[in-house]
Design a protein around this motif. Structure first.
Motif, PDB file in Angstrom:
ATOM      1  N   SER A   1      -6.842  -5.094  -3.673  1.00  0.00           N
ATOM      2  CA  SER A   1      -6.683  -3.985  -2.731  1.00  0.00           C
ATOM      3  C   SER A   1      -5.236  -3.523  -2.671  1.00  0.00           C
ATOM      4  CB  SER A   1      -7.155  -4.412  -1.335  1.00  0.00           C
ATOM      5  OG  SER A   1      -8.524  -4.749  -1.341  1.00  0.00           O
ATOM      6  N   THR A   2      -4.334  -4.483  -2.639  1.00  0.00           N
ATOM      7  CA  THR A   2      -2.902  -4.146  -2.602  1.00  0.00           C
ATOM      8  C   THR A   2      -2.478  -3.429  -3.864  1.00  0.00           C
ATOM      9  OG1 THR A   2      -2.405  -6.053  -1.189  1.00  0.00           O
ATOM     10  CG2 THR A   2      -0.576  -5.103  -2.449  1.00  0.00           C
TER      11      THR A   2
ATOM     12  N   ARG B   1      -4.212  -1.785  -6.115  1.00  0.00           N
ATOM     13  CA  ARG B   1      -4.800  -0.451  -6.278  1.00  0.00           C
ATOM     14  C   ARG B   1      -4.095   0.575  -5.405  1.00  0.00           C
ATOM     15  NH1 ARG B   1     -11.261  -0.726  -5.964  1.00  0.00           N
ATOM     16  NH2 ARG B   1     -10.955   1.516  -6.253  1.00  0.00           N
ATOM     17  N   ARG B   2      -3.789   0.186  -4.176  1.00  0.00           N
ATOM     18  CA  ARG B   2      -3.111   1.141  -3.278  1.00  0.00           C
ATOM     19  C   ARG B   2      -1.691   1.435  -3.743  1.00  0.00           C
ATOM     20  NH1 ARG B   2      -4.600   1.091   2.973  1.00  0.00           N
ATOM     21  NH2 ARG B   2      -6.853   0.796   2.836  1.00  0.00           N
TER      22      ARG B   2
ATOM     23  N   THR C   1      -1.896   3.747  -6.698  1.00  0.00           N
ATOM     24  CA  THR C   1      -2.242   5.107  -6.286  1.00  0.00           C
ATOM     25  C   THR C   1      -1.037   5.820  -5.688  1.00  0.00           C
ATOM     26  OG1 THR C   1      -4.550   4.501  -5.886  1.00  0.00           O
ATOM     27  CG2 THR C   1      -3.737   6.481  -4.795  1.00  0.00           C
ATOM     28  N   LYS C   2      -0.321   5.139  -4.802  1.00  0.00           N
ATOM     29  CA  LYS C   2       0.828   5.747  -4.138  1.00  0.00           C
ATOM     30  C   LYS C   2       1.947   6.080  -5.119  1.00  0.00           C
ATOM     31  CE  LYS C   2       0.363   3.969   0.600  1.00  0.00           C
ATOM     32  NZ  LYS C   2       0.697   5.209   1.324  1.00  0.00           N
TER      33      LYS C   2
ATOM     34  N   TYR D   1      -3.431   0.760 -13.202  1.00  0.00           N
ATOM     35  CA  TYR D   1      -3.810  -0.453 -12.474  1.00  0.00           C
ATOM     36  C   TYR D   1      -4.625  -1.354 -13.391  1.00  0.00           C
ATOM     37  CZ  TYR D   1      -6.917  -3.356  -9.620  1.00  0.00           C
ATOM     38  OH  TYR D   1      -7.644  -4.398  -9.118  1.00  0.00           O
TER      39      TYR D   1
ATOM     40  N   SER E   1      -8.390   4.541  -8.960  1.00  0.00           N
ATOM     41  CA  SER E   1      -9.437   5.125  -8.131  1.00  0.00           C
ATOM     42  C   SER E   1     -10.831   4.802  -8.641  1.00  0.00           C
ATOM     43  CB  SER E   1      -9.269   6.645  -8.060  1.00  0.00           C
ATOM     44  OG  SER E   1      -9.518   7.242  -9.322  1.00  0.00           O
TER      45      SER E   1
ATOM     46  N   LEU F   1      -3.220  -4.429   5.464  1.00  0.00           N
ATOM     47  CA  LEU F   1      -3.134  -4.007   4.069  1.00  0.00           C
ATOM     48  C   LEU F   1      -2.024  -2.981   3.890  1.00  0.00           C
ATOM     49  CD1 LEU F   1      -4.096  -3.918   1.158  1.00  0.00           C
ATOM     50  CD2 LEU F   1      -5.926  -2.341   1.873  1.00  0.00           C
ATOM     51  N   ASP F   2      -1.921  -2.032   4.794  1.00  0.00           N
ATOM     52  CA  ASP F   2      -0.872  -1.016   4.685  1.00  0.00           C
ATOM     53  C   ASP F   2       0.512  -1.642   4.727  1.00  0.00           C
ATOM     54  OD1 ASP F   2      -2.642   1.076   4.455  1.00  0.00           O
ATOM     55  OD2 ASP F   2      -2.609   1.591   6.585  1.00  0.00           O
TER      56      ASP F   2
ATOM     57  N   VAL G   1       1.215  -3.273   1.358  1.00  0.00           N
ATOM     58  CA  VAL G   1       1.492  -2.240   0.365  1.00  0.00           C
ATOM     59  C   VAL G   1       2.916  -1.727   0.518  1.00  0.00           C
ATOM     60  CG1 VAL G   1       0.924   0.123  -0.337  1.00  0.00           C
ATOM     61  CG2 VAL G   1      -0.904  -1.541   0.061  1.00  0.00           C
TER      62      VAL G   1
END
Length: 220
Positions: free
Chosen positions: A18-19, A21-22, A25-26, A31, A74, A205-206, A209
């Protein structure tokens, strides 16, 4: 474009995928879920009824496998020998055998070479997560992170992820036992020199990240 490889290691259920991938993306990076590659091989071993103790059979399979994995954060997908196994590899029965597959040194050698090829094909602009990424697969990564969390937090996160697909006892076994088994062939509990430890036990999670992104020179 400047090269930017972000390598993330950590135990089961810590939130690496999860980390990663985010972050990818950012930062508009590729990935790579290296664990999915090992899981795909484990899936194919089960499909072909190759025993987890049959190292010769596992070696032969991985030498000849057509293993493909996408690097779009994604829509990550993985296939082996023409079968898309993206969903199947997340089943609890795969977790029960993947450590045995990963313990075979030739499997590790072949898959590590494949991972490095993917990093090169991505022009070294990618987030890579799994085991031994910071020390074996991409020891020269611009950012190297060991993501940790206590066992209770990891079990809770994996339980929420799998929902009704597995009970808590199975999830607990898959995390604790797999960490024990995998620790025999890879080091993902102690940070090597230059690797930053991020304890995510009490972080969202945020927050995790953002902590990773803060390590990127242009964002620090």
């Amino acid at each position: 474009m400047d090269e930017l490889v972000i390598a993330i290691d950590g135990p089961s259920g810590v939130g690496k995928s999860s980390t990663a991938r985010r972050v990818a993306t950012k930062l508009r990076l590729g990935y790579l879920d290296t664990g999915a590659m090992y899981r795909a091989v484990a899936y194919e071993c089960l499909r072909q009824r190759i025993s987890r103790d049959d190292e010769n059979g596992i070696r032969a399979l991985v030498r000849n496998a057509d293993l493909r994995i996408t690097t779009d954060p994604s829509a990550p997908r993985v296939s082996i020998n023409g079968r898309d196994v993206t969903q199947e590899i997340r089943q609890p029965e795969i977790s029960a055998v993947v450590s045995a597959v990963a313990a075979v040194q030739e499997v590790r050698r072949i898959l590590t070479a494949h991972m490095r090829q993917i990093i090169t094909e991505q022009e070294r602009r990618i987030v890579v997560e799994g085991r031994d990424i910071t020390t074996v697969v991409a020891p020269d990564a611009e950012v190297r992170v060991l993501l940790t969390a206590d066992a209770k937090a990891r079990i809770g996160r994996r339980t929420a992820e799998l929902g009704e697909r597995a009970d808590e006892a199975t999830i607990t076994d898959s995390i604790i036992r797999r960490d024990h088994d995998d620790s025999a062939v890879s080091n993902f509990t102690e940070a090597a020199s230059g690797v930053v430890v991020i304890d995510s036990t009490h972080l969202s999670l945020d927050e995790v990240v953002e902590a990773v992104i803060a390590l990127v020179p242009a964002h620090g």
